[in-house]
Design an enzyme around this catalytic site. Structure first.
Site, mmCIF file in Angstrom:
data_model
loop_
_atom_site.group_PDB
_atom_site.id
_atom_site.type_symbol
_atom_site.label_atom_id
_atom_site.label_comp_id
_atom_site.label_asym_id
_atom_site.label_seq_id
_atom_site.Cartn_x
_atom_site.Cartn_y
_atom_site.Cartn_z
ATOM 1 N NE ARG A 147 3.554 1.548 -11.674
ATOM 2 C CZ ARG A 147 3.039 1.555 -10.432
ATOM 3 N NH1 ARG A 147 3.103 0.464 -9.675
ATOM 4 N NH2 ARG A 147 2.496 2.644 -9.947
ATOM 5 C CE1 TYR A 159 -0.294 1.613 -6.167
ATOM 6 C CE2 TYR A 159 -0.567 0.839 -8.419
ATOM 7 C CZ TYR A 159 0.243 1.087 -7.328
ATOM 8 O OH TYR A 159 1.569 0.841 -7.409
ATOM 9 C CG ASP A 216 1.046 -2.714 -9.551
ATOM 10 O OD1 ASP A 216 0.296 -3.692 -9.348
ATOM 11 O OD2 ASP A 216 1.783 -2.218 -8.680
ATOM 12 C CG HIS A 218 -1.959 -1.978 -6.204
ATOM 13 N ND1 HIS A 218 -2.472 -1.668 -4.969
ATOM 14 C CD2 HIS A 218 -0.632 -1.791 -6.101
ATOM 15 C CE1 HIS A 218 -1.495 -1.283 -4.173
ATOM 16 N NE2 HIS A 218 -0.358 -1.357 -4.834
ATOM 17 C CD GLU A 242 3.862 -4.508 -9.555
ATOM 18 O OE1 GLU A 242 4.325 -3.792 -10.456
ATOM 19 O OE2 GLU A 242 3.947 -4.212 -8.349
ATOM 20 C CD GLU A 268 3.560 -4.235 -4.483
ATOM 21 O OE1 GLU A 268 4.189 -3.976 -5.518
ATOM 22 O OE2 GLU A 268 2.692 -3.482 -4.022
ATOM 23 N NE ARG A 289 6.702 -5.694 -8.354
ATOM 24 C CZ ARG A 289 7.343 -4.535 -8.212
ATOM 25 N NH1 ARG A 289 8.617 -4.424 -8.511
ATOM 26 N NH2 ARG A 289 6.710 -3.484 -7.755
ATOM 27 C CD GLU A 345 8.294 -0.321 -8.079
ATOM 28 O OE1 GLU A 345 8.447 -1.231 -7.235
ATOM 29 O OE2 GLU A 345 7.205 0.228 -8.278
ATOM 30 C CD1 TRP A 408 -6.106 1.343 -2.769
ATOM 31 C CD2 TRP A 408 -4.124 0.673 -2.000
ATOM 32 N NE1 TRP A 408 -5.191 2.285 -3.133
ATOM 33 C CE2 TRP A 408 -3.954 1.882 -2.679
ATOM 34 C CE3 TRP A 408 -2.999 0.045 -1.444
ATOM 35 C CZ2 TRP A 408 -2.716 2.513 -2.826
ATOM 36 C CZ3 TRP A 408 -1.769 0.660 -1.571
ATOM 37 C CH2 TRP A 408 -1.633 1.888 -2.263
#
Ligand SMILES: O=C(O)[C@@H](O)[C@H](O)[C@H](O)CO
Ligand SMILES: [Mg+2]
Length: 408
Positions: A147, A159, A216, A218, A242, A268, A289, A345, A408
């Protein structure tokens, strides 16, 4: 044939973990992870006050019945705290059942469907040079999938970006800071959208077409922005993009999906199959995820994956260091057994964490394997765990340049 005790254990070897330990009247011990990063004591209270009393004296073998009892019986369904608590019970009972059978847990889930679980690590750098160093570091460790996150010119700490590192140094990006109040970061989506494609162009030029690359977002983009990023990343052949949008708005992914062939991964922060219903039935994503820990355990995530399989959607279970070694072991067993495994991951836990939680899983030539100890293959060292006191920690809060709170 009954549960004798259920203990809620909190330890903090560098970061906080919540573990449920169930012991049967025959002395068989099972572990489950209930860690919700930055909100750990909420699951502790939920388990101690409302779940543990329901477990004592019950038959440890009836895992599905226990799951339904805790889910439907609560009346107040879903949510990360409830589902992490149910997950901890579910995983601990699977651990017990596999230990009684004297088999590694994946054998009870159907046996091995592969030689190991393809793992991806986290490379990052504040600039391209430090990012390349981090990628080389991961290649040296044997990773076949990486990643990629970088700093964005004009923004400070964001992040996914660890401090710059030298070859051989441990990657140590940890978003949950041990501070009395959350750290605040600054964000500008336009600057990010301009910068990221240039990073992937540079990475492909340096490392070639073979390396598996992930990224990602995020949760920071609108569907339209995500569609634009997906399109601009198509030349660099990502394994996935992602969390391109916050994701609760499942219909929003239609816009992204119709505009780009960059594969999409999401989930996630989801906690039940219902969060995925539109995403799966309309094939708006490519990878699920969820973590076992945050989605009601092995029983529930197995069902999500069977549902996803009908639509050619694969697994990409969430595996940062806030999933404890117990939670990571649980999803490695599940990932070994299901047909539609995609990728896992893998952010290695700290040395202290791996002394508290002694694991049988291994990482060799880019593949994780859960090991062949009976059960999950994780032992908990009480004596050491008790030397690490719970320390409050918060995930950061994100603000736009004008001060508005953003995802975030
Ligand atoms: O996005 C990810 O993959 C993670 O780094 C999450 O930010 C973290 O696990 C939140 O607790
Ligand atoms: Mg993520």
């Amino acid at each position: 044939m009954t549960i004798r005790t259920a203990e809620v254990l909190v330890t903090s070897p560098g970061r906080n973990f919540v573990t449920l330990r169930i012991t049967t009247d025959d002395g068989v011990v099972g572990l489950g992870d209930a860690t919700v990063n930055g909100r750990e004591l909420a699951t502790v209270a939920y388990l101690k006050e409302h779940v543990v009393p329901l477990l004592i004296g019950k038959d440890e073998h009836n895992i599905e019945d226990m799951w339904q009892f805790l889910y439907r019986g609560a009346y107040w369904r879903r949510g990360p705290i409830t589902m992490a608590a149910i997950a901890a019970v579910d995983v601990a009972l699977w651990d017990i059942k596999a230990k009684i059978a004297s088999l590694p847990l994946y054998q009870l889930l159907g046996g091995a469907s592969r030689i190991g679980a393809l793992a991806y690590g986290h490379a990052s750098g504040s600039d391209t040079e430090s990012l390349f160093t981090s990628i080389r570091n991961h290649l040296d460790q044997g990773f076949k999938a990486i990643r990629v996150q970088t700093g964005v010119p004009g923004l400070g700490q964001i992040y996914g970006v660890a401090g710059d590192q030298r070859p051989g140094e441990r990657y140590d990006y940890e978003p949950a800071k041990r501070l009395p109040l959350p750290a605040e970061e600054t964000w500008d989506t336009r600057a990010y959208l301009r910068h990221v494609p240039t990073v992937f162009a540079a990475v492909r030029k340096e490392f070639g077409p073979e390396l598996i690359l992930l990224h990602d977002g995020h949760h920071r983009m609108t569907p339209n922005q995500a569609a634009s990023l997906g399109k601009s990343l198509e030349p660099y052949d990502l394994f996935w993009l992602e969390d391109c949008t916050p994701g609760e708005n499942q219909e929003g992914l239609r816009r992204v999906r119709s505009q780009t062939t960059t594969p999409l991964a999401i989930g996630e922060v989801f906690n039940t199959v219902h969060d995925y219903q539109t995403l799966i039935t309309e094939q708006l994503i490519d990878y699920v995820r969820s973590a076992v820990t945050h989605t009601g355990g092995i029983s529930a995530l197995r069902k999500i994956m069977d549902f996803a399989a009908i639509y050619q959607i694969k697994s990409g279970f969430h595996g940062p260091t806030d999933i404890s070694p117990v939670g990571q072991a649980a999803q490695l067993h599940l990932g070994m057994a299901i047909h539609n495994f995609g990728i896992q991951e893998y952010m290695k836990h700290s040395a202290e964490t791996l002394e508290v939680f002694q694991t049988s899983y291994t990482f060799t030539d880019g593949l994780l394997h859960p090991g062949n100890n009976p059960g999950l293959g994780v032992d908990y060292n009480d004596e050491l765990a008790n030397t690490f006191d719970y320390t409050p920690a918060y995930l950061p809060v994100n603000r736009l340049l004008d001060g508005t709170v953003h995802d975030w």
